[in-house]
Scaffold this active site. Structure first.
Site, PDB file in Angstrom:
ATOM      1  N   ARG A  64      -6.438  -2.348   3.655  1.00 37.28           N
ATOM      2  CA  ARG A  64      -5.437  -2.549   4.714  1.00 37.28           C
ATOM      3  C   ARG A  64      -5.120  -1.263   5.458  1.00 37.28           C
ATOM      4  O   ARG A  64      -4.650  -1.298   6.597  1.00 37.28           O
ATOM      5  CB  ARG A  64      -4.180  -3.214   4.149  1.00 37.28           C
ATOM      6  N   GLU A 101       0.668  -0.848  -8.692  1.00 35.96           N
ATOM      7  CA  GLU A 101       1.757  -1.763  -9.059  1.00 35.96           C
ATOM      8  C   GLU A 101       1.222  -2.902  -9.924  1.00 35.96           C
ATOM      9  O   GLU A 101       1.902  -3.391 -10.806  1.00 35.96           O
ATOM     10  CB  GLU A 101       2.405  -2.287  -7.774  1.00 35.96           C
TER      11      GLU A 101
END
Ligand code: AMP
Length: 180
Positions: A64, A101
């Site tokens: 991204r 994460e």
């Protein structure tokens, strides 16, 4: 850049609960990227932040980070360098493993992508724990550029990812989300 314009972009970001794993509130920026005005606002805001810094390379993190990173590079008249997942770059690379994460990962950059004359902005879409960007920073730093800046389109303030990034490096986001 008027804050109102960036707030309008933020409002376009779609929240997807429990993606890709339970407990993650995934910020889907594609709903902002597909809006022509929002895309221009993001490009203009990034350009404003870095236009007088002599930036020669924008490093974007797969995948991204390639979107905003390419936009920024074109706006600044700089080159674009990809940081990719293992096995994707065809020439000699240097690598770094890191925690994120949701899981562990490794990233690579071409060994000849950055030189000592470069002023670099490392860009990614979103700052979560900061693990990905720290690994990217360490890769770029090992190539000894003149200067390194760090930019994200947005950050999740509740995860305090800024704290894991070097205190002496300027880190910018266009807008932030409270929480994690
Ligand atoms: P981190 O290393 O934890 O800062 O994770 C940052 C990377 O993971 C970025 O490349 C993001 O694209 C992606 N990411 C992590 N958490 C999220 C989230 N909640 N929403 C969207 N993308 C995320």
């Amino acid at each position: 850049m008027e804050k109102k314009k960036l707030e309008a972009v933020k409002a376009l970001v779609r929240n997807i609960p429990d993606f890709p794993v339970k407990g993650i509130q995934f910020k889907d920026l594609t709903t902002a990227f597909k809006d022509p005005e929002a895309l221009t606002v993001m490009a203009d805001a990034m350009e404003e932040l870095y236009k007088d810094r002599g930036v020669t390379k924008v490093v974007g993190i797969e995948s991204r980070g390639f979107i905003g990173g390419s936009l920024l590079a074109a706006c600044l008249g700089a080159g674009f360098v990809p940081i990719r997942k293992p096995g994707k770059l065809p020439a000699e690379t240097i690598k770094k493993s890191y925690e994120k994460e949701y899981g562990t990962d490794t990233i690579e950059i071409h060994s000849d992508a950055i030189t000592a004359d470069d002023v670099v902005v490392i860009h990614d879409d979103l700052l979560a724990t900061g693990g990905t960007m720290l690994a990217a920073y360490e890769l770029v730093k090992s190539m000894n550029p003149k200067m390194i800046y760090i930019n994200f389109l947005c950050g999740l303030t509740g995860l305090n990812g800024r704290a894991v990034l070097p205190a002496d490096i300027e880190v910018t986001t266009l807008f932030d989300f409270d929480g994690v």
